[in-house]
Design an enzyme around this catalytic site. Structure first.
Site, PDB file in Angstrom:
ATOM      1  N   ARG A 186      -8.849  -0.241   7.440  1.00  0.00           N
ATOM      2  CA  ARG A 186      -9.773   0.706   6.804  1.00  0.00           C
ATOM      3  C   ARG A 186     -10.167   1.814   7.775  1.00  0.00           C
ATOM      4  O   ARG A 186     -11.346   2.105   7.984  1.00  0.00           O
ATOM      5  CB  ARG A 186     -11.012  -0.021   6.283  1.00  0.00           C
ATOM      6  CG  ARG A 186     -11.652   0.736   5.128  1.00  0.00           C
ATOM      7  CD  ARG A 186     -12.632  -0.082   4.351  1.00  0.00           C
ATOM      8  NE  ARG A 186     -13.131   0.715   3.238  1.00  0.00           N
ATOM      9  CZ  ARG A 186     -13.824   0.230   2.239  1.00  0.00           C
ATOM     10  NH1 ARG A 186     -14.095  -1.041   2.174  1.00  0.00           N
ATOM     11  NH2 ARG A 186     -14.250   1.020   1.273  1.00  0.00           N
ATOM     12  N   CYS A 187      -9.154   2.389   8.387  1.00  0.00           N
ATOM     13  CA  CYS A 187      -9.432   3.496   9.308  1.00  0.00           C
ATOM     14  C   CYS A 187      -8.173   4.296   9.535  1.00  0.00           C
ATOM     15  O   CYS A 187      -7.088   3.871   9.180  1.00  0.00           O
ATOM     16  CB  CYS A 187      -9.966   2.979  10.634  1.00  0.00           C
ATOM     17  SG  CYS A 187      -8.704   2.476  11.805  1.00  0.00           S
TER      18      CYS A 187
ATOM     19  N   GLU B 162     -12.866   5.106   4.337  1.00  0.00           N
ATOM     20  CA  GLU B 162     -12.970   4.362   5.591  1.00  0.00           C
ATOM     21  C   GLU B 162     -14.182   4.749   6.429  1.00  0.00           C
ATOM     22  O   GLU B 162     -14.514   4.058   7.394  1.00  0.00           O
ATOM     23  CB  GLU B 162     -11.701   4.584   6.418  1.00  0.00           C
ATOM     24  CG  GLU B 162     -11.580   6.009   6.923  1.00  0.00           C
ATOM     25  CD  GLU B 162     -10.214   6.326   7.489  1.00  0.00           C
ATOM     26  OE1 GLU B 162      -9.228   5.898   6.878  1.00  0.00           O
ATOM     27  OE2 GLU B 162     -10.141   6.977   8.525  1.00  0.00           O
TER      28      GLU B 162
ATOM     29  N   GLN C 150       0.829  -1.204   0.000  1.00  0.00           N
ATOM     30  CA  GLN C 150       0.000   0.000   0.000  1.00  0.00           C
ATOM     31  C   GLN C 150       0.861   1.250   0.000  1.00  0.00           C
ATOM     32  O   GLN C 150       0.343   2.363  -0.090  1.00  0.00           O
ATOM     33  CB  GLN C 150      -0.902   0.023   1.240  1.00  0.00           C
ATOM     34  CG  GLN C 150      -1.969  -1.040   1.222  1.00  0.00           C
ATOM     35  CD  GLN C 150      -2.839  -1.023   2.457  1.00  0.00           C
ATOM     36  OE1 GLN C 150      -2.977  -2.039   3.120  1.00  0.00           O
ATOM     37  NE2 GLN C 150      -3.443   0.117   2.784  1.00  0.00           N
TER      38      GLN C 150
END
Ligand code: CDP
Length: 795
Positions: free
Chosen positions: A375-376, A749, A228
């Site tokens: 996802r945050c 997110e 990522q």
């Protein structure tokens, strides 16, 4: 001259600019089977790596015998920590300044930890070879519970750290303790609630893997990596291996979901790179599903106690939070902020809270390391869960409507930019408008009437309505607050407009399914008046793309998107000078017309030149004061985070006989400022909600007392299917970010962060009349049934 895109307008002037539902450019290759993932990479002479893992969670490695494995036809090498030590690669630094064994040196600290690696001519032979590596262990008692880990007689996880005699890692405090204590002393009412945000796993469809290729002639290491953050990984690879950074190339091809799981460096990467270096052939390592769940970084695992002090009218006066964080066997949380618990610091949420304080302790346990931002934004999920649950708890204590109590405590829209009690400056928000729209959309009054009707009729199914009116913090980040290995968290874009009027855009952020190839092209289309089809976006190759810090925590749009808009404006600035030359007027007499995407002579709208014409002129007829060509690069260090928000309403039916929860309605209103592509946003919200619903209803990584992972594969770790995911209604308001060049905030997110408390609040709401205050996630039927039963609600 041009104040940027108008927030409410659908732009795009037919060319696919801001606000247009442009179909994703990348989908053509995905849906025709031409995606190119790490496991699709094949190289001449490529070898395969399989890792030998410990069956025990806590054990000394007494001996490793490679003999039988080396006798397997096709096995090329068996590596142990001793072999890696020769190259100074037996350990690697974590993102929290801890040191993790690449292969176990002395003591196994969690089940499935990497003990040895077999390199062979194909994947199956490598696996057969791994079965033949004989490892002798001396087992130890394990501790898998953070609270037990802090007891004085708990097994010591980290005896490798000098002078360490406990499993306590750190204590972190934020806010004003005294002011908060005072708020509690003066309060009419106080409430307290324990809650556990369980350990979950991002479980991307594509597991982690790499192909490392040491080029002996050019002394260059190329690693195709499920990353990522390719540039940050290049820097870390160079730091760990000692190979100069310009001789390391990270290529992140298509990535099949990341969700934070592909931010850290894993031992498998280092092993493959070391093996390629030693053997001089490319080495592929791709983990299996159970290896992914059991050993790569987990998320959450926060035990929290929240306390709220309020007036009898429900005005919150103070919030006090106590957290115990399980970090696993190494302190390796992937969070690049300057705060050990990341953005948990935003736990006052959307509410105007005068006093707040939090104390957090972190502990080692015999479990896989982690604490990633699934996802945050680095623990914002835990913070949102805490505050959104506490508001519901307070509403029950005061017998007040949960929507009304939110409205009473919202930061008013006039108060932005708003300074929070824990030191954040929220950029913009209009929470009341969002809540009003949500209440209207779900017919809130009608739902409450139905809830009462069912109670009166002693219905088999209870109705519950849950809210989450959360605020997010995304766009890491101002370089002064966030860094990876010291590299400040800016991001970048490079735009090159070619003579025939199309453009190549290279960006520092890395898509894993978010659609950047489309939405970043839309930003450029909007700013340069080019057609979105004439713009190609590239990313994921550190040899060609400008340095960036990667994609996670919804930072792409706030940071990389900003860099892209600014780079485009730099191009436009130069283009203006060329346009003036073409039109034979002074530059001051040229205006940019956003709607037609052309330069015009002031006061003479029929005299103009398009960006395509300017592009050609920049290479064929550049003015004396300009270099030929048309390109620009921008490195953007954001002045602040962006603060998207949402108003979510969940409606559930709880079956009193079985404890089954049916999500009858999920309404999600998101405000992410100006919207680039509403269809992509909707897709992001759908995916994020599915993950939030899975968290609330199904998922948990569990262990037995010996440290065996009891939910380490898809038989036991319950990923939802389409069957478990209800219909979702999405909606939006637009409150632009005042500091972002195109007024956009992140969104990816928000649904994962915002949805779990709405669902838990709904289930609690269904049982609130019987005094139920809380239920821990995942809300499996047996857990719900037990709570129903205790409250006397079962049939
Ligand atoms: O960092 P990440 O890409 O995961 O998250 P993001 O910045 O929230 O973007 C997710 C996707 O939604 C990207 O394709 C964005 O360009 C798009 N998006 C949008 O169209 N408009 C916004 N205001 C925010 C995001």
């Amino acid at each position: 001259e041009d104040g940027g895109p108008d927030p409410e307008a659908h732009h795009g002037h037919g060319r696919g600019g801001m606000g247009q539902e442009v179909k994703r450019k990348e989908d053509r290759r995905f849906i025709t089977g031409r995606g190119n993932y790490v496991d699709d990479i094949k190289k001449d002479g490529m070898l395969h790596c399989h890792v030998v893992r410990s069956p025990h969670a806590h054990a000394y490695v007494k001996s490793i015998n490679k003999e039988r494995a080396l006798n397997v036809d096709g096995v090329v090498a068996v590596l142990t920590a001793e072999d890696l030590a020769e190259y100074d690669l037996a350990t690697m630094p974590t993102l929290m300044d801890d040191t993790q064994d690449v292969l176990v040196q002395d003591k196994v600290k969690f089940q499935s930890q990497e003990v040895a690696a077999v390199i062979a001519t194909d994947r199956y032979i490598a696996k057969d070879g791994a079965d033949k590596v004989e490892v002798k262990y001396e087992t130890l008692d394990a501790v898998v519970d953070a609270r037990k880990a802090l007891e004085p007689d708990a097994p010591l996880v980290r005896d490798d750290i000098e002078d360490n005699d406990s499993n306590h890692i750190f204590t972190w405090e934020t806010g004003d303790k005294e002011a908060t204590e005072k708020a509690f002393e003066d309060a009419d009412v106080t409430v307290e609630q324990d809650m556990y945000y369980q350990r979950i796993h991002p479980a991307p469809i594509e597991t982690c893997g790499c192909v490392a290729d040491w080029d002996t002639a050019n002394e260059k290491m190329t690693v195709h990596l499920t990353s990522q953050a390719p540039h940050a990984h290049r820097t870390l690879f160079s730091m760990v291996s000692g190979i100069p950074e310009h001789k390391v190339r990270i290529v992140s091809p298509d990535v099949g979901g990341g969700f934070g799981n592909k931010v850290p460096i894993y031992p498998g990467y280092v092993i493959a790179a070391a093996a390629s270096y030693v053997i001089g052939q490319p080495v592929k390592w791709v983990e299996e599903r159970s290896e992914n769940i059991q050993t790569t970084h987990f998320a959450r695992d926060y035990e929290m106690t929240g306390r709220v002090a309020a007036t009898k009218d429900g005005i919150i006066q103070g919030i006090d939070v106590d957290v115990l964080a399980d970090h696993g066997a190494y302190n390796a949380a992937a969070q690049p902020s300057k705060f050990p618990a990341g953005f948990f610091k935003i736990f006052t949420g959307s509410y105007d809270v005068p006093a707040a304080y939090c104390k957090l302790d972190a502990a080692y346990t015999n479990t896989a390391p982690g604490g990633i931002a699934y996802r945050c934004s680095f623990r914002v999920t835990e913070a949102v869960y805490l505050i959104e649950r506490m508001v519901k708890v307070l509403s029950q204590e005061l017998d007040m409507d949960p929507a009304e109590i939110r409205r009473k405590n919202f930061i008013p829209k006039e108060a932005f930019p708003y300074e929070s009690a824990t030191g954040w400056t929220y950029d913009s928000g209009d929470y009341e408008r969002a809540l009003d729209k949500a209440l209207d959309a779900v017919d809130y009054d009608g739902l409450r009437e139905e809830q009462q009707r069912r109670l009166d009729a002693d219905d088999d199914k209870l109705l519950g309505i849950g809210f989450s009116t959360f605020t997010e913090i995304v766009g890491a980040g101002p370089g002064k607050q966030c860094d990876i290995a010291g590299v400040e968290m800016f991001d970048s874009a490079e735009i090159r407009v070619h003579p025939t009027g199309n453009a190549t855009v290279r960006i520092g952020v890395q898509t894993q399914g978010q659609g950047h190839e489309t939405t970043f092209a839309q930003i450029v289309a909007e700013e340069l008046g080019l057609d979105v089809e004439d713009i190609t976006v590239e990313h994921g190759d550190t040899d060609t793309d400008p340095y960036g810090l990667g994609t996670y925590a919804s930072r792409s749009t706030p940071v990389g998107g900003a860099a892209t808009a600014v780079a485009a404006r730099k191009v436009r600035e130069k283009a203006k000078s060329i346009a003036a030359n073409e039109l034979e007027v002074a530059e001051e007499d040229i205006v940019w017309d956003r709607s037609s995407g052309a330069f015009q002579v002031k006061g003479a709208p029929d005299r103009g030149v398009t960006m395509k014409e300017v592009a050609f002129a920049s290479y064929t007829n550049s003015p004396a004061n300009e270099e030929p060509g048309l390109e620009a690069v921008d490195y953007y260090d954001p002045p602040n985070m962006t603060f998207p928000f949402g108003a979510y309403v969940c409606v559930v039916e709880v079956d009193r006989e079985t404890g089954e929860v049916d999500i009858r309605k999920f309404y999600a209103l998101d405000d992410c400022g100006n919207r680039i592509n509403p269809m992509v946003i909707e897709g992001q919200v759908h995916g994020g909600l599915a993950q939030g619903i899975a968290t609330a209803m199904l998922e948990e990584v569990t262990f037995d007392d010996n440290g065996n992972v009891t939910a380490g594969d898809f038989m036991n770790y319950l990923l939802p299917t389409a069957m478990e995911i209800p219909h979702m209604d999405t909606d939006y308001t637009v409150t632009p970010s005042p500091h972002h060049p195109i007024g956009a905030k992140g969104v990816g997110e928000s649904p994962t962060v915002g949805s779990p408390p709405a669902i838990v609040n709904a289930v609690v709401d269904a049982m609130a009349h019987a005094g139920v205050r809380h239920i821990d996630m995942p809300m499996t039927p047996d857990r719900v049934w037990s709570v129903l039963n205790e409250a006397g609600l079962t049939l």
